[in-house]
Design an enzyme around this catalytic site. Sequence first.
Site, PDB file in Angstrom:
ATOM      1  N   ASP A  51      17.457  37.155  41.399  1.00  0.00           N
ATOM      2  CA  ASP A  51      18.193  37.307  42.794  1.00  0.00           C
ATOM      3  C   ASP A  51      16.719  37.219  43.708  1.00  0.00           C
ATOM      4  OD1 ASP A  51      20.567  37.601  44.445  1.00  0.00           O
ATOM      5  OD2 ASP A  51      18.925  38.791  45.420  1.00  0.00           O
ATOM      6  N   TYR A  56      13.290  36.305  51.894  1.00  0.00           N
ATOM      7  CA  TYR A  56      12.231  36.955  51.271  1.00  0.00           C
ATOM      8  C   TYR A  56      10.792  36.742  51.473  1.00  0.00           C
ATOM      9  CZ  TYR A  56      16.366  39.152  49.107  1.00  0.00           C
ATOM     10  OH  TYR A  56      17.546  39.677  49.053  1.00  0.00           O
ATOM     11  N   LYS A  85      19.539  32.087  49.092  1.00  0.00           N
ATOM     12  CA  LYS A  85      20.525  32.412  50.143  1.00  0.00           C
ATOM     13  C   LYS A  85      20.167  31.680  51.550  1.00  0.00           C
ATOM     14  CE  LYS A  85      20.788  37.433  48.125  1.00  0.00           C
ATOM     15  NZ  LYS A  85      19.545  37.255  47.667  1.00  0.00           N
ATOM     16  N   HIS A 118      23.781  34.389  53.388  1.00  0.00           N
ATOM     17  CA  HIS A 118      23.152  35.626  53.368  1.00  0.00           C
ATOM     18  C   HIS A 118      23.635  36.960  54.285  1.00  0.00           C
ATOM     19  CE1 HIS A 118      18.658  37.452  52.529  1.00  0.00           C
ATOM     20  NE2 HIS A 118      19.758  38.346  52.567  1.00  0.00           N
ATOM     21  N   ARG A 277       9.162  50.520  34.849  1.00  0.00           N
ATOM     22  CA  ARG A 277      10.525  50.883  35.347  1.00  0.00           C
ATOM     23  C   ARG A 277      11.403  49.641  35.215  1.00  0.00           C
ATOM     24  NH1 ARG A 277       8.036  54.357  39.325  1.00  0.00           N
ATOM     25  NH2 ARG A 277       8.066  53.061  40.866  1.00  0.00           N
ATOM     26  N   ILE A 278      10.667  48.490  35.531  1.00  0.00           N
ATOM     27  CA  ILE A 278      11.331  47.044  35.304  1.00  0.00           C
ATOM     28  C   ILE A 278      12.247  47.256  33.760  1.00  0.00           C
ATOM     29  CG2 ILE A 278      11.137  44.680  34.878  1.00  0.00           C
ATOM     30  CD1 ILE A 278       8.977  44.917  37.103  1.00  0.00           C
TER      31      ILE A 278
END
Length: 324
Positions: A51, A56, A85, A118, A277-278
Amino acid sequence: MALKPDSCVVLNDGHKIPVIGFGTYAPDTYTKEQAGESTKVAIDVGFRHIDCAFMYGNEVEVGQAIRSKIADGTVKREDIFYTGKLWSNNHTPERVQPALEKSLNDLQLDYMDLFLIHTPVELKPGDDPFPKDEDGKLIFNNTDIRDTWKALEACKDAGLVRSIGVSNFNRSQLELILNMPGLKYKPVCDQVECHIFLNQSKLLKFCKSQDIVLVGYSVLGSSRVENWIDQNSPQVLEDPVLNTVAKKLKRSPAQVAMRYLLQRGIVVLAKSFNPERIKQNFQVFDFELSDEDVLTLDGVNKNMRYLSIDVWKEHPKYPFHDEY
């Protein structure tokens, strides 16, 4: 249906969206290159849903990451579900397709799997993503969102995108599209903030009734480095109820917070720039919450929004005045 790493939800246009996605938005404390490197890690650990968004500012790097994983044989293009988006300065119909083509060019991809409006809030058309007047106030615009939607439908017909949807829309804004004359394609999803403190139960019920998928962002809460986040707001991952359930299941609070949304039929976007963590965030398929656990976590809801984006409040399409 048992959830598996390759589980997907069938969208109302027949395409499939993976139930877990990797979010690529990076605060200013991270570089665009880090977003690209993290995307590679995410694909390596099993994420197939990526995503991103023009806003971004890292579609070039994320596109490079996707193409590098295609080039080294990890995935094929058809294995990847990419979401982009349309930003708020491109809502006028003649700007929609060029905006999509600009993102595709930056990504170096032939098509997007999903393209979203968006936000319903519209800004003055032009090259400036945040146009301001001489007093420093945002310059709003107010195109009929149905005209924007028709332009998205044309992009789908042209093969530039496979599915089209919205983000940050409330129920009445969804209904405006659903009830528009000559509607060709329903929105396949509404991507909204969703976590244990804002569980979106009413919007979820409405979306399910319309065969629209709810996609959740900020599912683990939101970073405190954002200058528009209340620094005193409670943190999702510190919630004592969540931590009690996680301890009982011998899982991390993040894994339980994500699993809670998945079991309610919500597609989950997880964001991290830490490789460990991913990896952990993708390990949510080998355990299950009991009905009692789900009910317990239902009780944590505060209808608390991290991203209220107050600078938009004067816009006639500000989506968060409504209850849902």
